[in-house]
Scaffold this active site. Structure first.
Site, PDB file in Angstrom:
ATOM      1  N   ASP A  25       0.787  -1.256   0.000  1.00 36.54           N
ATOM      2  CA  ASP A  25       0.000   0.000   0.000  1.00 36.54           C
ATOM      3  C   ASP A  25       0.811   1.294   0.000  1.00 36.54           C
ATOM      4  O   ASP A  25       0.444   2.262   0.687  1.00 36.54           O
ATOM      5  CB  ASP A  25      -0.972   0.013   1.198  1.00 36.54           C
ATOM      6  N   LYS A 130      -6.642  -4.930  -3.128  1.00 37.06           N
ATOM      7  CA  LYS A 130      -7.229  -5.680  -2.015  1.00 37.06           C
ATOM      8  C   LYS A 130      -8.318  -4.855  -1.331  1.00 37.06           C
ATOM      9  O   LYS A 130      -8.106  -3.681  -1.021  1.00 37.06           O
ATOM     10  CB  LYS A 130      -6.144  -6.094  -1.023  1.00 37.06           C
ATOM     11  N   CYS A 163      -2.193  -2.573   7.645  1.00 41.21           N
ATOM     12  CA  CYS A 163      -2.165  -3.487   6.495  1.00 41.21           C
ATOM     13  C   CYS A 163      -0.923  -4.376   6.459  1.00 41.21           C
ATOM     14  O   CYS A 163      -0.980  -5.516   5.984  1.00 41.21           O
ATOM     15  CB  CYS A 163      -2.322  -2.696   5.207  1.00 41.21           C
TER      16      CYS A 163
HETATM   17  C1  C5J Z   1      -3.151   0.622   5.455  1.00 43.19           C
HETATM   18  C2  C5J Z   1      -4.921   1.775   6.582  1.00 43.19           C
HETATM   19  N1  C5J Z   1      -2.617   0.459   4.264  1.00 43.19           N
HETATM   20  N2  C5J Z   1      -4.165   2.150   7.603  1.00 43.19           N
HETATM   21  N3  C5J Z   1      -4.408   1.148   5.502  1.00 43.19           N
HETATM   22  O1  C5J Z   1      -2.519   0.348   6.454  1.00 43.19           O
HETATM   23  O2  C5J Z   1      -6.104   2.001   6.599  1.00 43.19           O
END
Ligand code: C5J
Length: 228
Positions: A25, A130, A163
């Site tokens: 991400d 995802k 994530c």
């Molecule tokens: C991720 C989030 N990528 N913190 N998303 O950690 O919502």
């Protein structure tokens, strides 16, 4: 190529051919000023600080010929893959699907949903969109890794306790050995990052291993030099 990395709680050993680098991400909306993360009141400079070291690892891993997987937290434009509970949670002024500074929040195809240019996926690398925090939930990631004989995963990305950790736990339960690169992951809450690193390698590596990225960079440089 055999890789033997000093790590916590003990050495992480893997073969390049059966190891994938998983980048979680690293999207504009979480990392760049003016994106979704910043509109939530977060200091995104904490996250952008890891980008140069992530680039170093990605470049070295590509040079060695290792497999690369990028993930994005991304929903379909009609939000049919987003549970109402995920949309309504919290009291953010902008919710998933709303139009933010870089397009619709966490919606596939929007400018803010793209991976930052510094870590842009190359042709042939896998990109997983995802709908969950974990990259194994409702995606083809496990099947794609199995098809390629992958047993070990090296992780970078954000955020450490959401994530990244969720995906590592999913991977661990599916039988993968997982290493998290300590200076290639970050949280908007530094204390959560510290706690996550401790959780991962606690109890003899209950979720996996952690190590500074330089340990991997040094091993890759040494093996390149010796032509192994
Ligand atoms: C991720 C989030 N990528 N913190 N998303 O950690 O919502």
């Amino acid at each position: 190529m055999q890789l033997n990395l000093p790590a916590r709680p003990y050495a992480f050993k893997c073969k390049l051919s059966s190891t994938a680098l998983i980048i979680i991400d690293m999207q504009r909306d979480f990392i760049e000023p003016g994106g979704f993360g910043e509109t939530l009141g977060n200091d995104v400079s904490l996250l952008s600080a890891i980008v140069p070291q992530c680039q170093n690892v990605l470049n070295a891993w590509r040079k060695a010929g290792g497999m690369v997987v990028h993930t994005r937290e991304a929903h379909r434009p009609d939000l049919s893959d987003c549970p109402p509970a995920k949309i309504s949670r919290g009291n953010a002024s902008l919710r998933i699907g709303d139009v933010g500074p870089m397009g619709r929040i966490l919606v596939a195809g929007e400018p803010g949903n793209q991976i930052i240019p510094e870590l842009k996926p190359m042709d042939g690398e896998i990109v997983i969109d995802k709908p969950g925090k974990g990259a194994f939930y409702a995606t083809s990631l496990h099947e794609q890794l199995q098809q390629r004989g992958i047993s070990h995963l090296i992780f970078m990305g954000v955020t450490t306790e959401v994530c990244v950790q969720t995906t590592m736990r999913e991977a661990n339960d599916r039988g993968y050995d997982c290493l998290l690169l300590e200076d290639c992951t970050e949280s908007y809450f530094p204390e959560f990052k510290t706690a996550t690193l401790e959780m991962v390698h606690a109890q003899g590596g209950i979720v996996g291993w952690t190590a500074p990225a330089d340990t991997l960079l040094q091993v890759l440089a040494k093996t390149e030099k010796s032509g192994e």
